[in-house]
Design a protein around this motif. Structure first.
Motif, PDB file in Angstrom:
ATOM      1  N   GLY A  15       0.825  -1.214   0.000  1.00  0.00           N
ATOM      2  CA  GLY A  15       0.000   0.000   0.000  1.00  0.00           C
ATOM      3  C   GLY A  15       0.857   1.261   0.000  1.00  0.00           C
ATOM      4  O   GLY A  15       0.512   2.258   0.617  1.00  0.00           O
ATOM      5  N   ALA A  16       1.983   1.213  -0.722  1.00  0.00           N
ATOM      6  CA  ALA A  16       2.959   2.309  -0.658  1.00  0.00           C
ATOM      7  C   ALA A  16       2.771   3.355  -1.752  1.00  0.00           C
ATOM      8  O   ALA A  16       3.620   4.228  -1.934  1.00  0.00           O
ATOM      9  N   GLY A  17       1.653   3.291  -2.464  1.00  0.00           N
ATOM     10  CA  GLY A  17       1.415   4.268  -3.525  1.00  0.00           C
ATOM     11  C   GLY A  17       0.848   5.584  -3.017  1.00  0.00           C
ATOM     12  O   GLY A  17       0.861   6.591  -3.723  1.00  0.00           O
ATOM     13  N   ASN A  18       0.338   5.576  -1.792  1.00  0.00           N
ATOM     14  CA  ASN A  18      -0.294   6.775  -1.218  1.00  0.00           C
ATOM     15  C   ASN A  18       0.044   6.877   0.268  1.00  0.00           C
ATOM     16  O   ASN A  18       0.532   5.913   0.869  1.00  0.00           O
ATOM     17  N   GLY A  19      -0.287   8.009   0.829  1.00  0.00           N
ATOM     18  CA  GLY A  19      -0.334   8.209   2.278  1.00  0.00           C
ATOM     19  C   GLY A  19       0.854   7.689   3.067  1.00  0.00           C
ATOM     20  O   GLY A  19       2.021   7.979   2.763  1.00  0.00           O
ATOM     21  N   ASP A  39       1.432  -1.427  -4.564  1.00  0.00           N
ATOM     22  CA  ASP A  39       0.120  -0.780  -4.418  1.00  0.00           C
ATOM     23  C   ASP A  39      -0.790  -1.191  -5.557  1.00  0.00           C
ATOM     24  O   ASP A  39      -0.425  -1.118  -6.724  1.00  0.00           O
ATOM     25  N   LEU A  40      -1.965  -1.609  -5.163  1.00  0.00           N
ATOM     26  CA  LEU A  40      -2.990  -2.002  -6.131  1.00  0.00           C
ATOM     27  C   LEU A  40      -3.549  -0.789  -6.857  1.00  0.00           C
ATOM     28  O   LEU A  40      -4.054  -0.905  -7.979  1.00  0.00           O
ATOM     29  N   GLY A  41      -3.478   0.369  -6.234  1.00  0.00           N
ATOM     30  CA  GLY A  41      -3.898   1.610  -6.883  1.00  0.00           C
ATOM     31  C   GLY A  41      -5.396   1.801  -6.992  1.00  0.00           C
ATOM     32  O   GLY A  41      -5.864   2.496  -7.896  1.00  0.00           O
ATOM     33  N   GLY A  42      -6.150   1.212  -6.076  1.00  0.00           N
ATOM     34  CA  GLY A  42      -7.605   1.353  -6.111  1.00  0.00           C
ATOM     35  C   GLY A  42      -8.098   2.545  -5.299  1.00  0.00           C
ATOM     36  O   GLY A  42      -7.317   3.346  -4.783  1.00  0.00           O
ATOM     37  N   ASP A  96      14.340  -8.234   3.740  1.00  0.00           N
ATOM     38  CA  ASP A  96      14.723  -8.053   5.147  1.00  0.00           C
ATOM     39  C   ASP A  96      13.636  -7.377   5.967  1.00  0.00           C
ATOM     40  O   ASP A  96      13.530  -7.607   7.175  1.00  0.00           O
ATOM     41  N   ILE A  97      12.893  -6.507   5.314  1.00  0.00           N
ATOM     42  CA  ILE A  97      11.907  -5.678   6.019  1.00  0.00           C
ATOM     43  C   ILE A  97      10.570  -5.792   5.299  1.00  0.00           C
ATOM     44  O   ILE A  97      10.523  -5.689   4.074  1.00  0.00           O
ATOM     45  N   LEU A  98       9.520  -6.027   6.088  1.00  0.00           N
ATOM     46  CA  LEU A  98       8.175  -6.027   5.507  1.00  0.00           C
ATOM     47  C   LEU A  98       7.302  -5.070   6.312  1.00  0.00           C
ATOM     48  O   LEU A  98       7.160  -5.225   7.526  1.00  0.00           O
ATOM     49  N   VAL A  99       6.749  -4.090   5.625  1.00  0.00           N
ATOM     50  CA  VAL A  99       5.791  -3.185   6.268  1.00  0.00           C
ATOM     51  C   VAL A  99       4.409  -3.492   5.697  1.00  0.00           C
ATOM     52  O   VAL A  99       4.132  -3.206   4.535  1.00  0.00           O
ATOM     53  N   ASN A 100       3.575  -4.147   6.506  1.00  0.00           N
ATOM     54  CA  ASN A 100       2.201  -4.449   6.110  1.00  0.00           C
ATOM     55  C   ASN A 100       1.358  -3.209   6.375  1.00  0.00           C
ATOM     56  O   ASN A 100       0.995  -2.929   7.525  1.00  0.00           O
ATOM     57  N   ASN A 101       1.091  -2.476   5.300  1.00  0.00           N
ATOM     58  CA  ASN A 101       0.435  -1.175   5.451  1.00  0.00           C
ATOM     59  C   ASN A 101      -0.837  -1.033   4.618  1.00  0.00           C
ATOM     60  O   ASN A 101      -1.693  -0.213   4.939  1.00  0.00           O
ATOM     61  N   ALA A 102      -0.978  -1.852   3.575  1.00  0.00           N
ATOM     62  CA  ALA A 102      -2.131  -1.693   2.667  1.00  0.00           C
ATOM     63  C   ALA A 102      -3.433  -1.765   3.448  1.00  0.00           C
ATOM     64  O   ALA A 102      -3.586  -2.579   4.360  1.00  0.00           O
ATOM     65  N   GLY A 103      -4.375  -0.898   3.078  1.00  0.00           N
ATOM     66  CA  GLY A 103      -5.642  -0.907   3.802  1.00  0.00           C
ATOM     67  C   GLY A 103      -6.751  -0.222   3.036  1.00  0.00           C
ATOM     68  O   GLY A 103      -6.500   0.597   2.153  1.00  0.00           O
ATOM     69  N   ILE A 104      -7.970  -0.594   3.388  1.00  0.00           N
ATOM     70  CA  ILE A 104      -9.152   0.033   2.796  1.00  0.00           C
ATOM     71  C   ILE A 104     -10.170   0.328   3.901  1.00  0.00           C
ATOM     72  O   ILE A 104     -10.023  -0.168   5.024  1.00  0.00           O
ATOM     73  N   TRP A 199      -2.774  12.497   8.544  1.00  0.00           N
ATOM     74  CA  TRP A 199      -3.620  13.125   7.525  1.00  0.00           C
ATOM     75  C   TRP A 199      -3.358  12.444   6.179  1.00  0.00           C
ATOM     76  O   TRP A 199      -2.297  12.612   5.587  1.00  0.00           O
ATOM     77  N   THR A 200      -4.316  11.623   5.738  1.00  0.00           N
ATOM     78  CA  THR A 200      -4.219  10.971   4.422  1.00  0.00           C
ATOM     79  C   THR A 200      -5.613  10.995   3.799  1.00  0.00           C
ATOM     80  O   THR A 200      -6.564  11.468   4.425  1.00  0.00           O
TER      81      THR A 200
END
Ligand code: NAD
Length: 297
Positions: A15-19, A39-42, A96-104, A199-200
């Protein structure tokens, strides 16, 4: 003060395409990490898809002299999750690093919440974090090194009107973080969670306008960077972060009330003692639970 660097490290940010995810990816790349920008970009509700947001972030990282590749795969499917990690392996040879951030979001008061709205939110946050971690974990175990940061929320920790689906997902990630931290310990895989306020596009309709500056996304990413760094020994913790403030959030158990003759009436009559918070038992109980789990491994 020596700078925390990530030279030679490979990071995947979903989910690294935004915010927030965009901000995490830019900071990690600026400090030397090679980054998979997924990022899926939805839209905010998860509908639609576009390669634009991930491509823009990759371009920005490259323009700044960093290294990054884009992935537009969906975190919520097993194939998509595998493809995200495969992108890291193909491009950079490791993860080495995983940031699980994608969300809806699919906000709705509970009386009106549909099964589809409940499932869709859990699918991205909980299933998505599980699936991408599942794809990355064997590689981290193999190299005896990993840093995983999950994204919880104050809505999950404390509740929020109209978000039973989202709150369930975000508290689910706390349990996921705590157990994965125990299971990853032997392989030097540290797992923590953040509960941000920023703020996103996700929050701009509910936060007051003056929050835009104070609660900017770049006031969250430094915590993600620290938790992602090899010098960070902390694992299994949750941190509230936003507006320049960082605090540990912990689950605590009160001292409790005890009897050999328990009954509904006795419970009613001792409700005050049962509800008491001090002295809380979190640390000792946590240590005992961890020790008993380690014996089982
Ligand atoms: P955002 O909408 O700007 O970013 C989320 C990104 O995830 C989007 O770019 C979206 O395209 C991507 N995404 C959604 N579903 C995906 C999927 N299936 N596969 C891959 N990518 C997908 O929102 P944000 O505020 O930056 O949120 C980032 C994370 O932080 C989310 O998990 C959110 O729940 C959490 N969070 C945000 C706040 C806040 O104050 N902004 C508070 C608490 C938690």
């Amino acid at each position: 003060m020596s700078e925390l660097r990530f030279d030679g490290k490979v990071a995947v940010v979903t989910g690294a395409g935004n915010g927030l995810g965009r901000s995490h990816a830019l900071l990690l790349a600026e400090r030397g990490a090679k980054v998979v920008v997924n990022d899926l970009g939805g839209a905010l509700d998860g509908t639609g898809a576009s390669s634009g947001p991930a491509a823009e972030v990759v371009e920005t990282i490259k323009k700044n002299g960093g290294e990054a590749v884009a992935s537009t795969d969906n975190v919520a499917t097993p194939e998509g999750a595998q493809a995200i990690i495969q992108t890291a392996l193909d491009a950079f040879g490791r993860v080495d690093i995983l940031v699980n951030n994608a969300g809806i979001l699919r906000d709705r008061s509970f009386g009106k919440m549909t099964v589809e709205e409940f499932d869709a939110v859990l699918a991205v946050h909980v299933r998505g974090s599980f699936l991408v971690t599942r794809a990355a974990f064997p590689h981290m175990k193999e190299q005896a090194y990993g840093r995983i940061i999950n994204t919880s929320s104050p809505a999950g920790l404390f509740g929020n009107f109209g978000q039973t689906n989202y709150s369930t997902a975000k508290m689910g990630l706390v349990g996921f973080t705590k157990t994965l931290a125990i299971e990853g310990a032997r392989a030097n895989i540290k797992v923590n969670a953040i509960a941000p306020v920023a703020w996103t596009r996700m929050t701009q309709s509910i936060l007051p306008a003056e929050f835009e500056q104070k609660f900017s996304v770049d006031r969250i990413s430094p915590l993600v960077a620290y938790l992602a760094h090899e010098s960070c020994e902390t694992t299994g913790e949750v941190f509230s972060v936003g507006g320049g403030r960082v605090a540990r959030v912990f689950v605590a158990e009160g001292p409790g009330w005890r009897t050999d003759e328990i009954s509904p009436e006795a419970i009613r009559d001792n409700w005050e003692a049962i509800m008491a918070e001090q002295p809380y038992l979190t640390t000792e109980l946590g240590k005992q639970a961890q020790a008993s789990m380690e014996k089982m491994l």
